[in-house]
Design a protein around this motif. Structure first.
Motif, PDB file in Angstrom:
ATOM      1  N   TRP A  62     137.098 -46.517 -45.824  1.00  0.00           N
ATOM      2  CA  TRP A  62     137.035 -45.145 -46.336  1.00  0.00           C
ATOM      3  C   TRP A  62     137.613 -45.052 -47.737  1.00  0.00           C
ATOM      4  O   TRP A  62     137.279 -44.135 -48.502  1.00  0.00           O
ATOM      5  CB  TRP A  62     137.758 -44.181 -45.395  1.00  0.00           C
ATOM      6  CG  TRP A  62     136.927 -43.827 -44.207  1.00  0.00           C
ATOM      7  CD1 TRP A  62     137.008 -44.359 -42.952  1.00  0.00           C
ATOM      8  CD2 TRP A  62     135.856 -42.878 -44.170  1.00  0.00           C
ATOM      9  NE1 TRP A  62     136.056 -43.802 -42.130  1.00  0.00           N
ATOM     10  CE2 TRP A  62     135.342 -42.888 -42.855  1.00  0.00           C
ATOM     11  CE3 TRP A  62     135.293 -42.024 -45.107  1.00  0.00           C
ATOM     12  CZ2 TRP A  62     134.278 -42.075 -42.464  1.00  0.00           C
ATOM     13  CZ3 TRP A  62     134.238 -41.202 -44.719  1.00  0.00           C
ATOM     14  CH2 TRP A  62     133.740 -41.239 -43.411  1.00  0.00           C
ATOM     15  N   MET A  86     130.028 -41.389 -49.496  1.00  0.00           N
ATOM     16  CA  MET A  86     130.131 -41.716 -48.078  1.00  0.00           C
ATOM     17  C   MET A  86     128.856 -42.395 -47.584  1.00  0.00           C
ATOM     18  O   MET A  86     128.904 -43.373 -46.839  1.00  0.00           O
ATOM     19  CB  MET A  86     130.400 -40.449 -47.274  1.00  0.00           C
ATOM     20  CG  MET A  86     130.451 -40.658 -45.769  1.00  0.00           C
ATOM     21  SD  MET A  86     130.700 -39.101 -44.871  1.00  0.00           S
ATOM     22  CE  MET A  86     130.225 -39.616 -43.206  1.00  0.00           C
ATOM     23  N   HIS A  87     127.712 -41.878 -48.002  1.00  0.00           N
ATOM     24  CA  HIS A  87     126.434 -42.456 -47.594  1.00  0.00           C
ATOM     25  C   HIS A  87     126.318 -43.900 -48.081  1.00  0.00           C
ATOM     26  O   HIS A  87     125.869 -44.787 -47.336  1.00  0.00           O
ATOM     27  CB  HIS A  87     125.286 -41.619 -48.137  1.00  0.00           C
ATOM     28  CG  HIS A  87     123.944 -41.994 -47.607  1.00  0.00           C
ATOM     29  ND1 HIS A  87     123.135 -42.908 -48.233  1.00  0.00           N
ATOM     30  CD2 HIS A  87     123.285 -41.613 -46.486  1.00  0.00           C
ATOM     31  CE1 HIS A  87     122.019 -43.056 -47.548  1.00  0.00           C
ATOM     32  NE2 HIS A  87     122.077 -42.279 -46.478  1.00  0.00           N
ATOM     33  N   LEU A  90     128.608 -46.146 -45.943  1.00  0.00           N
ATOM     34  CA  LEU A  90     128.041 -46.410 -44.622  1.00  0.00           C
ATOM     35  C   LEU A  90     126.851 -47.368 -44.700  1.00  0.00           C
ATOM     36  O   LEU A  90     126.612 -48.150 -43.778  1.00  0.00           O
ATOM     37  CB  LEU A  90     127.610 -45.095 -43.966  1.00  0.00           C
ATOM     38  CG  LEU A  90     128.744 -44.162 -43.536  1.00  0.00           C
ATOM     39  CD1 LEU A  90     128.192 -42.795 -43.155  1.00  0.00           C
ATOM     40  CD2 LEU A  90     129.523 -44.757 -42.367  1.00  0.00           C
ATOM     41  N   GLY A  97     128.889 -46.860 -38.679  1.00  0.00           N
ATOM     42  CA  GLY A  97     128.163 -45.789 -38.014  1.00  0.00           C
ATOM     43  C   GLY A  97     127.976 -46.068 -36.535  1.00  0.00           C
ATOM     44  O   GLY A  97     128.106 -45.168 -35.689  1.00  0.00           O
ATOM     45  N   PHE A 100     131.234 -45.554 -34.386  1.00  0.00           N
ATOM     46  CA  PHE A 100     131.666 -44.197 -34.045  1.00  0.00           C
ATOM     47  C   PHE A 100     131.402 -43.878 -32.577  1.00  0.00           C
ATOM     48  O   PHE A 100     132.100 -43.056 -31.986  1.00  0.00           O
ATOM     49  CB  PHE A 100     130.950 -43.171 -34.933  1.00  0.00           C
ATOM     50  CG  PHE A 100     131.647 -42.911 -36.230  1.00  0.00           C
ATOM     51  CD1 PHE A 100     132.860 -42.236 -36.268  1.00  0.00           C
ATOM     52  CD2 PHE A 100     131.104 -43.337 -37.425  1.00  0.00           C
ATOM     53  CE1 PHE A 100     133.514 -41.995 -37.470  1.00  0.00           C
ATOM     54  CE2 PHE A 100     131.744 -43.104 -38.632  1.00  0.00           C
ATOM     55  CZ  PHE A 100     132.951 -42.430 -38.648  1.00  0.00           C
ATOM     56  N   HIS A 105     138.558 -43.753 -34.023  1.00  0.00           N
ATOM     57  CA  HIS A 105     138.694 -43.890 -35.468  1.00  0.00           C
ATOM     58  C   HIS A 105     139.741 -42.912 -35.992  1.00  0.00           C
ATOM     59  O   HIS A 105     139.611 -41.700 -35.822  1.00  0.00           O
ATOM     60  CB  HIS A 105     137.346 -43.622 -36.165  1.00  0.00           C
ATOM     61  CG  HIS A 105     136.331 -44.673 -35.910  1.00  0.00           C
ATOM     62  ND1 HIS A 105     136.271 -45.840 -36.639  1.00  0.00           N
ATOM     63  CD2 HIS A 105     135.352 -44.758 -34.985  1.00  0.00           C
ATOM     64  CE1 HIS A 105     135.284 -46.594 -36.168  1.00  0.00           C
ATOM     65  NE2 HIS A 105     134.725 -45.966 -35.177  1.00  0.00           N
ATOM     66  N   LYS A 110     140.655 -42.481 -43.652  1.00  0.00           N
ATOM     67  CA  LYS A 110     139.769 -41.384 -43.244  1.00  0.00           C
ATOM     68  C   LYS A 110     140.454 -40.031 -43.427  1.00  0.00           C
ATOM     69  O   LYS A 110     139.818 -39.050 -43.835  1.00  0.00           O
ATOM     70  CB  LYS A 110     139.315 -41.556 -41.800  1.00  0.00           C
ATOM     71  CG  LYS A 110     138.266 -40.529 -41.382  1.00  0.00           C
ATOM     72  CD  LYS A 110     137.736 -40.805 -39.998  1.00  0.00           C
ATOM     73  CE  LYS A 110     136.605 -39.816 -39.664  1.00  0.00           C
ATOM     74  NZ  LYS A 110     137.060 -38.404 -39.722  1.00  0.00           N
ATOM     75  N   PHE A 139     129.439 -33.912 -43.132  1.00  0.00           N
ATOM     76  CA  PHE A 139     129.806 -35.192 -42.530  1.00  0.00           C
ATOM     77  C   PHE A 139     128.741 -35.637 -41.526  1.00  0.00           C
ATOM     78  O   PHE A 139     128.275 -36.791 -41.551  1.00  0.00           O
ATOM     79  CB  PHE A 139     131.164 -35.073 -41.842  1.00  0.00           C
ATOM     80  CG  PHE A 139     131.704 -36.368 -41.297  1.00  0.00           C
ATOM     81  CD1 PHE A 139     132.599 -37.135 -42.025  1.00  0.00           C
ATOM     82  CD2 PHE A 139     131.311 -36.833 -40.048  1.00  0.00           C
ATOM     83  CE1 PHE A 139     133.097 -38.327 -41.530  1.00  0.00           C
ATOM     84  CE2 PHE A 139     131.799 -38.030 -39.536  1.00  0.00           C
ATOM     85  CZ  PHE A 139     132.695 -38.776 -40.285  1.00  0.00           C
ATOM     86  N   ILE A 140     128.349 -34.736 -40.648  1.00  0.00           N
ATOM     87  CA  ILE A 140     127.359 -35.066 -39.615  1.00  0.00           C
ATOM     88  C   ILE A 140     126.015 -35.405 -40.252  1.00  0.00           C
ATOM     89  O   ILE A 140     125.319 -36.338 -39.828  1.00  0.00           O
ATOM     90  CB  ILE A 140     127.218 -33.896 -38.615  1.00  0.00           C
ATOM     91  CG1 ILE A 140     128.502 -33.755 -37.792  1.00  0.00           C
ATOM     92  CG2 ILE A 140     126.017 -34.110 -37.688  1.00  0.00           C
ATOM     93  CD1 ILE A 140     128.580 -32.464 -37.011  1.00  0.00           C
ATOM     94  N   LEU A 143     126.329 -38.916 -41.900  1.00  0.00           N
ATOM     95  CA  LEU A 143     126.382 -39.944 -40.852  1.00  0.00           C
ATOM     96  C   LEU A 143     125.007 -40.145 -40.229  1.00  0.00           C
ATOM     97  O   LEU A 143     124.548 -41.286 -40.059  1.00  0.00           O
ATOM     98  CB  LEU A 143     127.402 -39.547 -39.788  1.00  0.00           C
ATOM     99  CG  LEU A 143     127.573 -40.502 -38.612  1.00  0.00           C
ATOM    100  CD1 LEU A 143     128.044 -41.875 -39.079  1.00  0.00           C
ATOM    101  CD2 LEU A 143     128.558 -39.917 -37.596  1.00  0.00           C
ATOM    102  N   LEU A 147     122.374 -43.620 -40.173  1.00  0.00           N
ATOM    103  CA  LEU A 147     122.194 -44.350 -38.915  1.00  0.00           C
ATOM    104  C   LEU A 147     120.886 -45.144 -38.880  1.00  0.00           C
ATOM    105  O   LEU A 147     120.835 -46.206 -38.266  1.00  0.00           O
ATOM    106  CB  LEU A 147     122.247 -43.382 -37.726  1.00  0.00           C
ATOM    107  CG  LEU A 147     123.637 -42.859 -37.363  1.00  0.00           C
ATOM    108  CD1 LEU A 147     123.550 -41.912 -36.164  1.00  0.00           C
ATOM    109  CD2 LEU A 147     124.595 -44.013 -37.055  1.00  0.00           C
TER     110      LEU A 147
END
Length: 230
Positions: A62, A86-87, A90, A97, A100, A105, A110, A139-140, A143, A147
């Motif tokens: 992070w 962040m993207h 990841l 990812g 999680f 975590h 973070k 955030f969602i 993430l 994925l």
């Protein structure tokens, strides 16, 4: 590496490298010890379990997400920079990812990121509760957007371990998927009018489009709140 010179930070950094190369399934103390030139038992002196190792490795990365200076950056530019960072993080570490859903975590890395994210949306004008909601929404979204590439890496790695020709397997699968897609008008139109060979792949700039749409919604919500309070 002798036990008395091995540090927790060295272990975590080596674990990140191993996770990047082999994924969650490839992480074990024996493989990690080999990478460090140390016995697996030496690792247990510093980090007791694989779960702890994944948690520490996950928290460390992070710190790769740069936090914009809110004294000199407007909230929307800051939100875009953090989400994009962040993207990218990841994408570099696709195992996070996946982790999680299987590991706990938490940690300073973070927490540092989450605290700054709340500050961004508070600066925008959201109340504390709505800043929580705004930060969670972004955030969602980030993430979820990361994925698909993570799943592709995991799938390719698994197919390769089974001894098959990964490229041929994926080509054959996409051929069959395309044959099915051609039965449906909108999918057929896209396949007919573009050079696309994978109708399920996200179009270029999809991540940026979605992020800006979310931030547009936030901006409209803030503007509506200001009008109602006048």
């Amino acid at each position: 590496m002798p036990r008395d010179t091995l540090t927790a930070d060295q272990i975590v950094r080596a674990a990140i490298e191993l996770l990047d190369d082999e994924g969650l399934d490839g992480l074990n103390m024996r493989s990690l010890g080999k990478r460090l030139g140390s016995a697996a038992t030496a690792i247990y002196w510093h980090i007791k379990t694989k779960d702890d190792l994944v948690r520490l490795a996950g928290d460390a990365i992070w710190d790769e997400v740069e936090l914009p200076d809110l004294a000199t950056t407007d909230w929307r530019t800051a939100a875009t920079a953090m989400a994009t960072g962040m993207h990218a993080m990841l994408t570099r570490h696709p195992w996070l990812g996946q982790a999680f859903g299987s590991h706990l975590h938490y940690g300073p890395g973070k927490a540092r990121h989450d605290d700054h994210s709340l500050a961004v949306y508070e600066k925008a004008g959201f109340t504390a509760a709505d800043a929580d909601r705004a930060a969670a929404t972004v955030f969602i979204y980030v993430l979820g957007s990361a994925l698909a590439p993570a799943a592709q890496v995991s799938l390719t790695r698994r197919l390769g371990k089974n001894g098959g020709d990964v490229e041929q397997l994926l080509t054959d699968t996409m051929t069959r998927a395309t044959e099915i897609a051609m039965r449906f008008p909108r999918l057929r139109e896209r396949l007919d009018t573009t050079a696309a060979t994978d109708y399920s792949a996200a179009p270029d700039s999809s991540f940026e489009f979605g992020l800006q749409a979310i931030l547009d919604g936030f901006e409209a919500r803030l503007a509506a709140g200001r009008r109602s309070s006048e």
